[in-house]
Design a protein around this motif. Structure first.
Motif, short mmCIF file in Angstrom:
data_model
loop_
_atom_site.label_atom_id
_atom_site.label_comp_id
_atom_site.label_asym_id
_atom_site.label_seq_id
_atom_site.Cartn_x
_atom_site.Cartn_y
_atom_site.Cartn_z
N LEU A 198 0.60 -1.23 -0.28
CA LEU A 198 -0.80 0.25 0.33
C LEU A 198 0.65 1.24 -0.17
N VAL A 199 0.19 2.10 -0.94
CA VAL A 199 0.87 3.23 -1.38
C VAL A 199 0.42 4.64 -1.23
N SER A 200 1.29 5.58 -0.60
CA SER A 200 0.16 6.70 -0.33
C SER A 200 0.23 7.31 -1.42
N ARG A 201 -0.67 7.72 -1.85
CA ARG A 201 -1.01 9.17 -2.94
C ARG A 201 -0.06 10.40 -2.64
N SER A 202 -0.23 10.62 -2.04
CA SER A 202 0.95 12.53 -1.39
C SER A 202 2.09 11.58 -1.51
N VAL A 203 2.59 10.48 -1.47
CA VAL A 203 4.49 9.98 -1.59
C VAL A 203 5.02 10.76 -2.57
N ASP B 185 -3.17 8.92 -11.64
CA ASP B 185 -2.54 7.73 -11.48
C ASP B 185 -3.29 6.67 -11.81
N PRO B 186 -3.13 5.07 -12.00
CA PRO B 186 -4.44 4.27 -11.66
C PRO B 186 -3.90 3.51 -10.38
N LEU B 187 -5.64 3.48 -9.90
CA LEU B 187 -5.06 3.22 -7.95
C LEU B 187 -4.80 0.84 -7.99
N ARG B 188 -4.05 0.52 -9.09
CA ARG B 188 -3.19 -0.88 -8.98
C ARG B 188 -1.85 -0.49 -9.63
N HIS B 189 -1.03 -0.94 -9.48
CA HIS B 189 -0.36 -1.32 -10.84
C HIS B 189 0.51 -2.54 -9.65
N ARG B 190 0.30 -3.38 -11.27
CA ARG B 190 1.82 -4.84 -11.53
C ARG B 190 2.93 -4.90 -12.12
N LEU B 191 4.34 -4.75 -10.81
CA LEU B 191 5.53 -4.26 -10.89
C LEU B 191 6.56 -6.04 -11.21
N LEU B 192 6.44 -5.58 -12.59
CA LEU B 192 7.38 -7.35 -13.06
C LEU B 192 9.03 -6.90 -12.77
N VAL B 193 9.64 -7.59 -11.79
CA VAL B 193 11.10 -7.10 -11.56
C VAL B 193 11.49 -8.81 -12.44
N LEU B 194 12.81 -8.19 -13.19
CA LEU B 194 13.70 -9.53 -13.27
C LEU B 194 14.14 -9.86 -12.72
N VAL B 195 15.08 -10.52 -12.43
CA VAL B 195 16.44 -11.09 -11.23
C VAL B 195 17.28 -11.78 -11.92
N LYS B 196 18.56 -11.03 -12.86
CA LYS B 196 19.24 -11.95 -12.72
C LYS B 196 21.22 -12.06 -13.16
N ASP B 197 21.67 -12.49 -12.58
CA ASP B 197 22.75 -12.41 -13.04
C ASP B 197 23.61 -12.50 -13.85
N HIS B 198 24.68 -12.59 -13.46
CA HIS B 198 25.86 -11.95 -14.44
C HIS B 198 26.84 -12.86 -15.17
N GLY B 199 26.38 -14.05 -14.42
CA GLY B 199 26.79 -15.49 -15.54
C GLY B 199 26.85 -15.39 -16.84
N LEU C 294 -2.25 2.36 -4.75
CA LEU C 294 -2.35 3.41 -3.60
C LEU C 294 -4.30 3.41 -2.78
N VAL C 295 -3.58 4.65 -2.31
CA VAL C 295 -4.50 4.55 -1.01
C VAL C 295 -3.97 6.51 -0.57
N GLU C 296 -5.45 6.84 -0.06
CA GLU C 296 -5.18 8.31 0.00
C GLU C 296 -4.43 8.55 1.38
N SER C 297 -3.73 9.73 1.43
CA SER C 297 -2.58 9.78 2.42
C SER C 297 -3.11 9.21 3.90
N GLY C 298 -4.65 9.70 4.68
CA GLY C 298 -4.69 8.85 5.98
C GLY C 298 -5.52 7.82 6.11
N GLN C 299 -5.01 7.10 4.97
CA GLN C 299 -5.77 5.50 4.81
C GLN C 299 -4.49 4.59 5.28
#
Length: 934
Positions: free
Chosen positions: A577-582, A638-652, A666-671
């Motif tokens: 959960l992330v406040s919109r005021s961040v 900004d949309p209320l929900r974000h789906r983030l896909l993080v790719l973790v890769k080694d250096h081999g 995303l929620v309001e700052s009071g929530q």
């Protein structure tokens, strides 16, 4: 028994007694026997074993044998009774000719230990050869006018025997005209002459026939006869006469042809043709003599015609006739005796009999290797031979008897240095000039297993990549053995030992003949980084010798492990959960991953996949930290929900990847809770806010904190009273935290209780532990030492920044029932059951790094109330602090505190002075909240 019937019994008894008489000459060290020639097979010669001091039972085990240079088959030894007996027909005349002495030289050899005896068997002459004349008939031409007492030479007989058996007596059958006169000359030979007793009458008798008989001195006597035919010639008054009847001439052997031997001179008292004299060889002269000499019929000169050899014949008797030229010639007679003188024209002869070849390199000193005999056909000083050896070391020649030598080992042998010797034996006679001959003896040294196999170096380092195919060849060991043949045949084997719970032979094997080392199974770097073992090399000698070599097999890492997510992210998508005021740059959450590989294969980087629509995301991820933060200030659109896909890769090579899904709402700052509070306090689980925190819990925490601060102030007041000189409350020099050899930091309380990192001004924050809590099982006086196994590679350290910061997002466990803070780690539990664990950060970046401490295996929590941790992290310090309490005069038993310094991040961009004031206020508010929470 030995002689024909008719001989006297007394003679036979005497001969048998001489036959059985052995003689031992102590002076020469030689055993001597005698045996008559022509003795029958089996005739007893002597008890040779008894006379040599040898037991009959040891003749066969010691390899008793007899060797002889001259006809070794004539004599034999019965090994059952040790008797030397006649084995074949012995003919003295065949062995030695007319030599006065004749003997057979035997070499008796026994082994274990080796001894050589010399035995002389004298062959006695018996009268087995009758006198013999060279012609069956001798003719004489005598004028009827010859006066009484006229002399006519006759040819004598020869006897092959020696001594008394060759002493001849001559007689002619009785008659009225001739008598026989026998004389001895200077060379001890007989001169026979017929003497005319009364005048001959041709008309009465034209010829006369006589019988000349020669009798030797043997017992019994033997005789030989020849017919004398005398023809009576008519008329001539005077016969030619020589100055001497016998001429003696000394002549060197090898005299060239045409050399004048003698010039004869005969005279005749007649006149005219009857005075002219012609010289020629008598019909008594043999063809062998005529082949060596010739005579000039007119001058009477005798010259050399053929080659003369002293060793073949050294005396010639030549009968010469001088005849006048009348119709009825008269003849004069003389004898020329030519004696040859020896010249040093024969080189020595060498005979070598090998005994023990090849000879072992560990043979004892004075071991007999070969028997050497030398001889020279010349006589006198020309036949005296000396023998020498080159090279002299490690052998020598030892004279055993006359011209017999033994080749003996003088010093130790080493086949690895010299395996074959070429020895030159030189024999030189005493002539002027001396002659010499040489022979080569090849002495081969047999190998003895006295060298162990040797490796080129005592230890080898081998690098093998993990995941190798089973049975792959990883290395070849090679040992060299300086010996030969089977002693140099090396076989290889493993020195068995345990590797963990498994036998070494389950990992590797070695080929016994080639020395090739094979990996029997795929090796895993994560399971076994170093495999150290020994290979033994042994030869095939008796007894076998061996040596060992150490192999260090390092298993090199390959990129065979993909990054693995930690915590709740490993189970699936994580909601935040992330406040919109961040504002921009605010950390939302962090993706934590670990890679079981090492080095660059474990160095992780993080990437954020863009959406399919291609619109830019309001979030971003740290390349090496995995921290997801806001890329810009959030907006109402900004949309209320974000789906983030993080790719973790080694250096081999090739790189392996994994993905983590983070759902951001995303929620309001009071929530929503403040982000900075989430980062430091660490609310676990989506949807939790500060509103859910119990107010009473907050009041209790504040009360305890106030009480603790008051206790600390009281403690410092007491310290100032006890130590007024140092003034713990004054501006004294703070104690430094020093680094030990293992890379950890330790803390000293000798001069005060302040701690600083030594890299900048100290931080004003204070982290304290309650002094009222009881001591746990691990006290500060015996701190638990950090585990020395720091699991991070050089390549990983290269990507780390020199400073280490405290994790912005996590939960610190303060005690039972309190909130938890989990710090990321890339290491498994340490082998010690109670030791803490220090691990490198996940995805070490350039500007930031994270280090994690776990206390105890499988338990991420810290110790219980009142227990101080052995190690903890100082923000802004590059290592982990290991607190150690040392006793001082003012020892504090129940409390301690540490002032931490915080170093500013060097690569953080400075904000402009005219930046967003709202963002600065938020950051100040967050910092205040953090301090109050702590």
């Amino acid at each position: 028994m030995l002689y024909s019937q008719g001989r006297s019994p007394g003679f036979r008894r005497l001969l048998l007694s001489l036959l059985l008489l052995p003689a031992w000459q102590a002076g020469s060290g030689q055993l001597r026997y005698s045996v008559p020639e022509e003795a029958k097979h089996g005739t007893f010669v002597g008890r040779i074993a008894q006379d040599l001091g040898l037991e009959l039972a040891e003749l066969v085990p010691r390899l008793f044998r007899v060797a002889s240079k001259e006809r070794a088959d004539l004599l034999e030894v019965n090994l059952q009774n040790g008797i030397l007996f006649v084995n074949g027909r012995i003919d003295r005349e065949e062995l030695c000719g007319r030599s006065a002495e004749c003997s057979i030289h035997l070499e008796v050899i026994v082994d274990r230990p080796l001894r050589v005896f010399h035995v002389e068997v004298e062959v006695r002459d018996i009268n087995d050869n009758p006198p013999r004349f060279f012609r069956q008939e001798q003719r004489f031409l005598i004028l009827e006018s010859r006066m009484p007492d006229s002399r006519f030479p006759a040819e004598g007989a020869s006897d092959l025997d020696v001594g008394e058996n060759a002493e001849l007596k001559y007689k002619v059958n009785p008659n009225e005209y001739f008598d026989l006169d026998v004389k001895r000359n200077e060379e001890d030979t007989h001169v026979l002459e017929l003497i005319l007793k009364k005048p001959l009458d041709r008309e009465e008798a034209r010829e006369h026939r006589l019988v000349l008989t020669a009798t030797d001195g043997g017992k019994p006597e033997l005789t030989g006869t020849v017919q004398l035919l005398i023809k009576v010639l008519d008329a001539n008054d005077n016969a030619p006469e020589f100055d001497k009847s016998i001429y003696n001439v000394r002549l060197l052997e090898n005299t060239p042809k045409e050399t004048l031997v003698i010039k004869l001179n005969a005279s005749d008292a007649d006149e005219g043709i009857n005075k002219e004299i012609v010289y020629f060889f008598s019909n008594l002269v043999l063809d062998d003599v005529k082949s060596k000499f010739m005579i000039n019929s007119n001058s009477g000169e005798i010259k050399v015609k053929g080659e003369l050899d002293y060793e073949n014949r050294n005396l010639y008797e030549i009968n010469i006739d001088a005849m006048d030229r009348s119709s009825f010639p008269l003849t004069g007679h003389c004898k020329v005796i030519v004696k040859l003188l020896d010249v040093n024209d024969n080189t020595p002869e060498i005979s070598i009999t090998s005994l023990f070849l090849p000879i072992k390199e560990d043979a004892a000193m004075d071991t007999v290797i070969a028997l050497i005999s030398v001889s020279d056909r010349d006589s006198g000083a020309n036949g005296q031979v000396t023998c020498s050896l080159k090279p002299h070391i490690p052998f020598k020649l030892v004279s055993t008897y006359k011209n017999y030598y033994s080749l003996v080992l003088e010093s130790t042998l080493d086949r690895e240095n010299i395996s074959d010797y070429k020895l030159v034996v030189t024999a030189q006679d005493g002539g002027l000039p001396s002659l010499w001959a040489s022979a080569t003896v090849s002495v081969e040294v047999a190998d003895v297993n006295d060298n162990a196999p040797a490796f080129a170096q005592p230890e080898y380092t081998v690098f093998v990549k993990e995941n190798n195919p089973p049975g792959s060849h990883i290395f070849t060991v090679c040992a060299r053995d300086a010996d030969a043949q089977e002693n140099a045949l090396v076989s290889y084997s493993l020195v068995e030992r345990r590797v963990g719970e498994r036998a070494l032979s389950s990992y590797v094997s070695v080929h016994a003949e080639s020395g090739k080392v094979f990996a029997l199974q795929p090796l895993d770097h994560e399971e076994l980084e170093l495999l150290q073992f020994q290979v033994s090399a042994r030869d095939s000698g008796v007894p076998a010798l061996g040596s060992n070599v150490t192999l260090q097999v390092f298993v090199l890492d390959e990129n065979d492990n993909a990054p693995a997510l930690l915590g709740a992210q490993a189970a699936g998508a994580v909601s935040e959960l992330v406040s919109r005021s961040v504002g921009a740059g605010q950390v939302v959450t962090k993706v934590r991953a670990v890679d079981a590989d090492s080095g660059y294969n474990a160095w992780l980087s993080y990437e954020l996949h863009t959406s399919a629509s291609g619109e830019p995301s309001p979030f971003r991820v740290g390349l090496y930290t995995g921290e997801i933060s806001t890329a810009c200030a959030l907006d109402e659109v900004d949309p209320l929900r974000h789906r983030l896909l993080v790719l973790v890769k080694d250096h081999g090579e090739p790189a392996l990847t994994t993905t983590a899904t983070v759902l951001v709402s995303l929620v309001e700052s009071g929530q929503a809770p403040k982000t900075s509070s989430r980062e430091l306090v660490g609310v676990v689980g989506p949807g939790e806010t500060l509103a859910n925190v119990n107010v009473y819990l907050i009041i209790a925490i504040c009360a305890v904190s106030s009480l603790f601060v008051l206790t600390l102030l009281l403690y410092w007041a007491l310290r100032c009273l006890r130590v007024p000189t140092e003034g713990s409350c004054g501006p004294g020099k703070p104690a430094l935290v020093c680094s030990s050899a293992a890379g950890s930091l330790w803390y000293s309380q000798q001069r005060g209780q302040r701690v600083c990192s030594g890299e900048g001004p100290p931080k004003t924050d204070l982290m304290a532990f309650s002094p009222s809590l009881p001591q746990g099982p691990t006290s500060m006086e015996n701190p638990r030492q950090p585990n020395p196994d720091w699991r991070y590679s050089a390549s990983l350290r290269a990507g780390m920044h020199s400073s280490v910061h405290l994790e912005e997002a996590g939960i610190l466990r303060a005690g039972p029932g309190g909130p938890d803070q989990q710090w990321p780690t890339v290491s498994s539990a340490t082998p010690e059951p109670e030791a803490g664990e220090v691990s490198p950060p996940v995805g070490a970046g350039v500007n930031s790094n994270s280090w994690t401490f776990k206390y105890g295996p499988g338990n991420p929590k810290q110790s219980g109330p009142g227990e101080l941790p052995d190690k903890f992290i100082i923000p802004g310090s590059p290592a982990i602090i290991s607190i150690r309490q040392e006793p001082t005069n003012s020892q504090i038993d129940k409390s301690d505190f540490i002032t931490f310094g915080k170093k500013e991040e060097t690569k953080k961009k400075k904000k402009k002075k005219k930046g967003n004031k709202t963002q600065e206020k938020k950051e100040k508010g967050n910092s205040t909240t953090d301090n109050s929470d702590q």
